[in-house]
Design a protein around this motif. Sequence first.
Motif, PDB file in Angstrom:
ATOM      1  N   ALA A 150       0.833  -1.200   0.000  1.00 31.49           N
ATOM      2  CA  ALA A 150       0.000   0.000   0.000  1.00 31.49           C
ATOM      3  C   ALA A 150       0.869   1.252   0.000  1.00 31.49           C
ATOM      4  N   LEU A 151       0.251   2.375  -0.355  1.00 28.24           N
ATOM      5  CA  LEU A 151       0.970   3.643  -0.329  1.00 28.24           C
ATOM      6  C   LEU A 151       1.335   4.023   1.093  1.00 28.24           C
ATOM      7  N   SER A 186      -2.320  -4.564  -2.976  1.00 27.44           N
ATOM      8  CA  SER A 186      -1.783  -3.209  -2.881  1.00 27.44           C
ATOM      9  C   SER A 186      -2.813  -2.216  -2.375  1.00 27.44           C
ATOM     10  N   SER A 187      -3.983  -2.700  -1.973  1.00 33.63           N
ATOM     11  CA  SER A 187      -5.041  -1.796  -1.552  1.00 33.63           C
ATOM     12  C   SER A 187      -4.844  -1.314  -0.132  1.00 33.63           C
ATOM     13  N   PRO A 188      -5.400  -0.150   0.241  1.00 31.64           N
ATOM     14  CA  PRO A 188      -5.318   0.333   1.615  1.00 31.64           C
ATOM     15  C   PRO A 188      -5.923  -0.662   2.592  1.00 31.64           C
ATOM     16  N   THR A 220      -8.568   1.086  -6.487  1.00 34.56           N
ATOM     17  CA  THR A 220      -9.188   0.599  -5.250  1.00 34.56           C
ATOM     18  C   THR A 220     -10.165   1.632  -4.696  1.00 34.56           C
ATOM     19  N   LYS A 258       1.850   2.061  -9.124  1.00 40.70           N
ATOM     20  CA  LYS A 258       1.380   1.704  -7.781  1.00 40.70           C
ATOM     21  C   LYS A 258       0.295   2.672  -7.316  1.00 40.70           C
ATOM     22  N   VAL A 259       0.478   3.960  -7.595  1.00 44.69           N
ATOM     23  CA  VAL A 259      -0.533   4.952  -7.225  1.00 44.69           C
ATOM     24  C   VAL A 259      -1.798   4.721  -8.046  1.00 44.69           C
ATOM     25  N   MET A 297      -0.290   8.814   0.441  1.00 48.41           N
ATOM     26  CA  MET A 297      -1.755   8.767   0.402  1.00 48.41           C
ATOM     27  C   MET A 297      -2.330  10.157   0.633  1.00 48.41           C
ATOM     28  N   CYS A 349      -2.920   1.871  -9.032  1.00 48.44           N
ATOM     29  CA  CYS A 349      -3.622   0.748  -8.405  1.00 48.44           C
ATOM     30  C   CYS A 349      -4.446   1.231  -7.211  1.00 48.44           C
ATOM     31  N   THR A 350      -3.888   2.176  -6.465  1.00 47.50           N
ATOM     32  CA  THR A 350      -4.623   2.736  -5.329  1.00 47.50           C
ATOM     33  C   THR A 350      -5.848   3.493  -5.814  1.00 47.50           C
TER      34      THR A 350
END
Length: 196
Positions: free
Chosen positions: A2-3, A185-187, A47, A40-41, A8, A43-44
Amino acid sequence: TALAPDDMSTLLRVLSSESQPLEAVQRSFQSQFSKASQFKVGCTLCTLLQDRTITRSQRVIAFSILCDLYRNESNTNPFLPFFLDSLEMKPEPWERRFIVHLLCSPPSNRDTFRKTALDIIQEYASSTAHHQDTPDLTSLRDFHYERAPTPLGFAAHAMRPLVAAPVADGPEGEVETAWVDLEASSPAAAAAAAAA
């Protein structure tokens, strides 16, 4: 993974720029996050959109960023399957029209990105504005997967939400692709790992 909390917070600030033109928000995103971290961002962002934890204007910004990230790449946008899944989930009519517009407009068409997220919502909320038939989702999905590598193991049976990410050049100079797990990779996944 996750970030980080700071990343975030930065992402949420970018998503809250509802009064700025989308192209300015996209530039801000590019300046805040390095090229190496942008997938990666992204992917967030997927989500946040999937969990519906952000506002209407933030959704417009998130979709526009995902659309713009790989605009100049020769391969297809690795987030294309997410756009198609979003259409299949029957979004609000204005959002469906906006997603279809992003999918069907050529990358060179930047007129939409000169407007703010608030302008987009108002414009696409009109029942007659930007009426476009939903594209053939199956053909678009097939086109994407023809150009993407085949995932191995469980991923080949669609048991995990995976997307293909372009990574650094391989040893022979070729472009390699990594499969990234949106769920991992989700929060929410990060919170669960921290609580374990």
